[in-house]
Enzyme design. Structure first.
Site, mmCIF file in Angstrom:
data_model
loop_
_atom_site.group_PDB
_atom_site.id
_atom_site.type_symbol
_atom_site.label_atom_id
_atom_site.label_comp_id
_atom_site.label_asym_id
_atom_site.label_seq_id
_atom_site.Cartn_x
_atom_site.Cartn_y
_atom_site.Cartn_z
ATOM 1 C CD GLU A 1 -7.244 -7.728 -9.831
ATOM 2 O OE1 GLU A 1 -6.847 -7.226 -8.880
ATOM 3 O OE2 GLU A 1 -8.611 -7.949 -10.385
ATOM 4 C CB CYS B 1 1.681 -1.264 -9.299
ATOM 5 S SG CYS B 1 1.374 -2.130 -7.629
ATOM 6 C CB CYS C 1 0.120 -12.464 -0.216
ATOM 7 S SG CYS C 1 1.521 -12.262 0.883
ATOM 8 C CB CYS D 1 -1.462 -7.619 5.867
ATOM 9 S SG CYS D 1 0.327 -7.923 5.713
ATOM 10 C CB CYS E 1 -3.833 -7.019 2.463
ATOM 11 S SG CYS E 1 -3.195 -7.415 0.946
ATOM 12 C CB CYS F 1 -1.875 0.113 -1.504
ATOM 13 S SG CYS F 1 -0.752 -0.665 -0.405
HETATM 14 S S1 SF4 Z 1 -0.235 -6.376 2.278
HETATM 15 FE FE1 SF4 Z 1 -1.102 -8.228 1.198
HETATM 16 S S2 SF4 Z 1 0.004 -8.864 -0.652
HETATM 17 FE FE2 SF4 Z 1 1.428 -7.335 1.052
HETATM 18 S S3 SF4 Z 1 2.556 -8.646 2.326
HETATM 19 FE FE3 SF4 Z 1 0.570 -8.308 3.322
HETATM 20 S S4 SF4 Z 1 -0.815 -9.802 2.806
HETATM 21 FE FE4 SF4 Z 1 0.863 -9.902 1.269
#
Ligand code: SF4
Length: 351
Positions: free
Chosen positions: A95, A108, A115, A119, A122, A339
């Site tokens: 995406e 974006c 990832c 986090c 996220c 985000c």
């Molecule tokens: S916010 Fe999400 S995409 Fe960005 S570094 Fe942290 S885990 Fe990875």
């Protein structure tokens, strides 16, 4: 059948090498660049300023295939479009989001499939890390957006942020290869001042970037005002704690003259307190930077966003201390293009 190499994986110097390997002159690479990125052709057959024999030779040796669009979903306010593009051979679609604001069209882009940085706030983190995107997959998102924009008679992308799925500085070489094409005048011609890369705080990546002699913007996802709290929200903090990260940001400013943005997610009762405002000033006061406040998106029921009044009170508290603070309007929330909400979906099994 073996898959042909995609020429969008090559920077211009590598494409020139490829042209030379075919017995052609260097300038052919520049022509191919324009056809791929400005005219956005899907194959070599209509490259009319090249001999037919060369077009046939190129078709035998390489591909310029686009990422197949799976979906383009417009927000109800018309200020964002969320795209999904199929990734060849992976079975996944990645995406990315186009933000529409006045004359500005900001892409974006995603840089990784999933990832691995985990986090807590996220959505992408829930997938874990699957793999890095190749340069052609990063650039393919941009080509797809510009196709979409051209088809509806609107402007092509003017600005780029690497804030989609993944950590761009964790996919450094592919990110830099894509960046060289994005900035090239024969390709997308987007200047450094209109490009920003966001990082969760990969300090060696920031240090490498400041040695490139580029003046692209840097956004650091800070999100906490002490190491204990940041360790819990962003596990990468255990490796690169806040003090070293802020020091790297200051050096980035010293080398590039670009004011660094600190992204700061507001979580009710956790990161939006008066104590947090004072501590942020302690970290960032006196350094020409900007704090971008982002009310957390509702991906986790344990983390609530403060109401609008509390958001602005926090912004005012920072401002009163002398820190430049802005509040990010979360465009596209209704299409989950805000985000920390980008993800990838499995569109076919056994790919
Ligand atoms: S916010 Fe999400 S995409 Fe960005 S570094 Fe942290 S885990 Fe990875």
């Amino acid at each position: 059948m073996t898959r042909l190499p995609n020429l969008k994986d090559l920077t211009l110097p590598r494409l020139e090498d490829f042209a030379l390997s075919l017995g052609e002159q260097r300038f052919r690479a520049g022509q191919i660049f324009k056809w791929m990125y400005q005219k956005r052709l899907p194959d070599f057959s209509e490259m009319t300023n090249m001999p037919k024999t060369l077009r046939a030779a190129l078709s035998d040796r390489a591909s310029i295939a686009k990422l197949p669009p799976v979906r383009a979903l417009e927000s109800s306010a018309g200020d964002a479009v969320k795209f999904a593009f199929a990734l060849d051979g992976s079975g996944y679609a990645v995406e990315s989001v186009l933000l529409i604001d006045g004359e500005r069209r900001t892409a974006c882009l995603s840089s990784q499939l999933g990832c691995g940085l985990g986090c807590a706030f996220c959505e992408t983190a829930k997938m874990g890390f699957i793999r890095n995107l190749t340069p052609s997959e990063i650039l393919g998102q941009l080509v797809g957006m510009n196709d979409y924009q051209a088809a509806r008679g609107d402007r092509v992308v003017t600005n780029i942020v690497f804030m989609g799925m993944g950590e761009a500085l964790g996919n450094y070489d592919n990110f830099m290869a894509a960046l060289s094409v994005i900035m090239h005048e024969d390709a997308f011609n987007v200047g450094a001042r209109r490009i920003t890369v966001s990082t969760a705080g990969v300090v060696p990546g920031i240090e490498r970037l400041m040695g490139e002699g580029l003046t692209i913007g840097l956004a650091i996802s800070l999100n906490a005002w002490n190491d204990d709290m940041r360790d819990g929200l962003m596990p990468i903090n255990k490796k690169y704690p806040i003090a070293g990260l802020v020091d790297a940001a200051k050096r980035y400013y010293g080398r590039t003259g670009r004011r660094v943005t600190f992204e700061y997610v507001l979580i009710e009762g956790k990161t939006d307190t008066a104590e947090a405002a004072g501590a942020l000033f302690g970290l960032l006061g006196g350094f020409p930077c900007k704090v971008n406040l982002i009310p957390v998106n509702p991906v986790d029921p344990r983390m609530a966003a403060p109401d609008d009044g509390a958001v602005w009170r926090f912004a005012d508290a920072l401002y009163g201390l002398g820190l430049a603070a802005t509040v990010r309007r979360s465009r596209g929330r209704d299409i989950f293009g805000a985000c920390g909400q980008l993800t990838a979906e499995l569109i076919e099994r056994g790919g």
